[in-house]
Motif scaffolding. Structure first.
Motif, PDB file in Angstrom:
ATOM      1  N   ILE A  83       0.853  -1.190   0.000  1.00 56.90           N
ATOM      2  CA  ILE A  83       0.000   0.000   0.000  1.00 56.90           C
ATOM      3  C   ILE A  83       0.884   1.233   0.000  1.00 56.90           C
ATOM      4  O   ILE A  83       1.737   1.390   0.880  1.00 56.90           O
ATOM      5  CB  ILE A  83      -0.929   0.021   1.225  1.00 56.90           C
ATOM      6  N   ASN A  84       0.684   2.086  -0.980  1.00 55.46           N
ATOM      7  CA  ASN A  84       1.391   3.354  -1.043  1.00 55.46           C
ATOM      8  C   ASN A  84       0.460   4.408  -0.437  1.00 55.46           C
ATOM      9  O   ASN A  84      -0.436   4.918  -1.118  1.00 55.46           O
ATOM     10  CB  ASN A  84       1.763   3.697  -2.484  1.00 55.46           C
ATOM     11  N   ILE A  85       0.647   4.710   0.837  1.00 53.83           N
ATOM     12  CA  ILE A  85      -0.246   5.628   1.552  1.00 53.83           C
ATOM     13  C   ILE A  85      -0.243   7.009   0.915  1.00 53.83           C
ATOM     14  O   ILE A  85      -1.295   7.644   0.787  1.00 53.83           O
ATOM     15  CB  ILE A  85       0.150   5.714   3.048  1.00 53.83           C
ATOM     16  N   ARG A  86       0.932   7.499   0.515  1.00 50.09           N
ATOM     17  CA  ARG A  86       1.018   8.827  -0.092  1.00 50.09           C
ATOM     18  C   ARG A  86       0.138   8.906  -1.343  1.00 50.09           C
ATOM     19  O   ARG A  86      -0.654   9.829  -1.493  1.00 50.09           O
ATOM     20  CB  ARG A  86       2.465   9.151  -0.446  1.00 50.09           C
ATOM     21  N   ASN A  87       0.276   7.928  -2.241  1.00 51.55           N
ATOM     22  CA  ASN A  87      -0.539   7.933  -3.458  1.00 51.55           C
ATOM     23  C   ASN A  87      -2.027   7.786  -3.154  1.00 51.55           C
ATOM     24  O   ASN A  87      -2.863   8.375  -3.834  1.00 51.55           O
ATOM     25  CB  ASN A  87      -0.087   6.828  -4.411  1.00 51.55           C
ATOM     26  N   PHE A  88      -2.347   7.019  -2.137  1.00 50.27           N
ATOM     27  CA  PHE A  88      -3.751   6.851  -1.758  1.00 50.27           C
ATOM     28  C   PHE A  88      -4.361   8.194  -1.365  1.00 50.27           C
ATOM     29  O   PHE A  88      -5.429   8.568  -1.835  1.00 50.27           O
ATOM     30  CB  PHE A  88      -3.864   5.848  -0.602  1.00 50.27           C
ATOM     31  N   TYR A  89      -3.668   8.942  -0.506  1.00 49.78           N
ATOM     32  CA  TYR A  89      -4.204  10.233  -0.069  1.00 49.78           C
ATOM     33  C   TYR A  89      -4.136  11.295  -1.153  1.00 49.78           C
ATOM     34  O   TYR A  89      -5.000  12.178  -1.212  1.00 49.78           O
ATOM     35  CB  TYR A  89      -3.511  10.690   1.221  1.00 49.78           C
ATOM     36  N   VAL A  90      -3.177  11.202  -2.040  1.00 48.27           N
ATOM     37  CA  VAL A  90      -3.146  12.126  -3.185  1.00 48.27           C
ATOM     38  C   VAL A  90      -4.366  11.888  -4.067  1.00 48.27           C
ATOM     39  O   VAL A  90      -5.017  12.845  -4.509  1.00 48.27           O
ATOM     40  CB  VAL A  90      -1.827  11.978  -3.989  1.00 48.27           C
ATOM     41  N   ARG A  92      -7.274  10.637  -3.101  1.00 52.45           N
ATOM     42  CA  ARG A  92      -8.444  11.147  -2.357  1.00 52.45           C
ATOM     43  C   ARG A  92      -8.519  12.672  -2.466  1.00 52.45           C
ATOM     44  O   ARG A  92      -9.577  13.238  -2.668  1.00 52.45           O
ATOM     45  CB  ARG A  92      -8.372  10.774  -0.870  1.00 52.45           C
ATOM     46  N   PHE A  93      -7.375  13.326  -2.279  1.00 51.65           N
ATOM     47  CA  PHE A  93      -7.318  14.791  -2.345  1.00 51.65           C
ATOM     48  C   PHE A  93      -7.756  15.281  -3.722  1.00 51.65           C
ATOM     49  O   PHE A  93      -8.571  16.197  -3.827  1.00 51.65           O
ATOM     50  CB  PHE A  93      -5.891  15.267  -2.040  1.00 51.65           C
ATOM     51  N   LEU A  94      -7.237  14.673  -4.781  1.00 52.80           N
ATOM     52  CA  LEU A  94      -7.574  15.103  -6.136  1.00 52.80           C
ATOM     53  C   LEU A  94      -9.029  14.804  -6.494  1.00 52.80           C
ATOM     54  O   LEU A  94      -9.579  15.433  -7.395  1.00 52.80           O
ATOM     55  CB  LEU A  94      -6.634  14.450  -7.150  1.00 52.80           C
ATOM     56  N   ARG A  95      -9.634  13.903  -5.774  1.00 55.18           N
ATOM     57  CA  ARG A  95     -11.050  13.612  -6.027  1.00 55.18           C
ATOM     58  C   ARG A  95     -11.969  14.585  -5.282  1.00 55.18           C
ATOM     59  O   ARG A  95     -13.017  14.988  -5.784  1.00 55.18           O
ATOM     60  CB  ARG A  95     -11.362  12.180  -5.615  1.00 55.18           C
ATOM     61  N   ILE A  96     -11.590  14.990  -4.080  1.00 55.70           N
ATOM     62  CA  ILE A  96     -12.464  15.802  -3.232  1.00 55.70           C
ATOM     63  C   ILE A  96     -12.199  17.301  -3.371  1.00 55.70           C
ATOM     64  O   ILE A  96     -13.126  18.104  -3.454  1.00 55.70           O
ATOM     65  CB  ILE A  96     -12.317  15.368  -1.762  1.00 55.70           C
ATOM     66  N   TYR A  97     -10.950  17.710  -3.392  1.00 55.44           N
ATOM     67  CA  TYR A  97     -10.578  19.129  -3.342  1.00 55.44           C
ATOM     68  C   TYR A  97     -11.174  19.965  -4.481  1.00 55.44           C
ATOM     69  O   TYR A  97     -11.734  21.031  -4.227  1.00 55.44           O
ATOM     70  CB  TYR A  97      -9.054  19.261  -3.305  1.00 55.44           C
ATOM     71  N   PRO A  98     -11.064  19.536  -5.754  1.00 54.84           N
ATOM     72  CA  PRO A  98     -11.623  20.381  -6.826  1.00 54.84           C
ATOM     73  C   PRO A  98     -13.112  20.655  -6.646  1.00 54.84           C
ATOM     74  O   PRO A  98     -13.572  21.789  -6.849  1.00 54.84           O
ATOM     75  CB  PRO A  98     -11.353  19.578  -8.098  1.00 54.84           C
ATOM     76  N   LEU A  99     -13.883  19.648  -6.263  1.00 55.34           N
ATOM     77  CA  LEU A  99     -15.319  19.847  -6.064  1.00 55.34           C
ATOM     78  C   LEU A  99     -15.579  20.802  -4.902  1.00 55.34           C
ATOM     79  O   LEU A  99     -16.469  21.652  -4.966  1.00 55.34           O
ATOM     80  CB  LEU A  99     -16.017  18.513  -5.835  1.00 55.34           C
ATOM     81  N   MET A 100     -14.792  20.690  -3.844  1.00 56.12           N
ATOM     82  CA  MET A 100     -14.949  21.573  -2.695  1.00 56.12           C
ATOM     83  C   MET A 100     -14.735  23.044  -3.111  1.00 56.12           C
ATOM     84  O   MET A 100     -15.498  23.922  -2.738  1.00 56.12           O
ATOM     85  CB  MET A 100     -13.943  21.187  -1.603  1.00 56.12           C
TER      86      MET A 100
END
Length: 134
Positions: A83-90, A92-100
């Motif tokens: 599991i690459n935790i950094r890529n996982f959260y990146v 998630r961020f790229l999925r949520i942040y633009p819509l926010m």
């Protein structure tokens, strides 16, 4: 095909992580929260109960989110052997942040800034400092 077989197929297929029954649960959670924030209803036992216990929808959202996080991490572990935790959260961020940000900009464009702090609050939101700028 029953739901359990569908879940097994989805969890074993590395390219398809979508679980359709969760959409129904998300809708139920949304309705619960929606009714909870509605003003008082005309006397109706069902609607009053839905309003009083609508907070359960938030708990259901948390449950679904936790399940999906671990489901995605498990799929990545099964596919990559780790599991690459950094890529996982990146991701998630790229999925949520633009819509926010788009939502905040749209609300500012539609309703303006009655107190004059709208653009400052938008900058605070974009930089994750909103609580510091109010």
């Amino acid at each position: 095909m029953n739901v359990q077989n569908n879940l097994v197929e989805v969890s074993t297929a590395s390219r398809c992580l979508y679980i359709a029954p969760l959409d129904g649960l998300r809708f139920v959670a949304f309705l619960a929260v929606f009714f909870h924030h509605m003003p008082k209803f005309a006397p109706s036992l069902m609607l009053t109960t839905a309003r009083n216990y609508g907070w359960v929808g938030v708990e259901l959202f948390f449950l679904i989110s936790a399940f999906l996080f671990f489901h995605l991490l498990d799929a990545e572990y099964g596919k990559a052997g780790g599991i690459n935790i950094r890529n996982f959260y990146v991701r998630r961020f790229l999925r949520i942040y633009p819509l926010m940000i788009v939502f905040a900009v749209a609300m500012l464009a539609i309703y303006g800034s009655p107190d004059g702090n709208g653009y400052l609050r938008l900058a605070g939101l974009a930089l994750f400092l909103d609580n510091a700028v109010i």
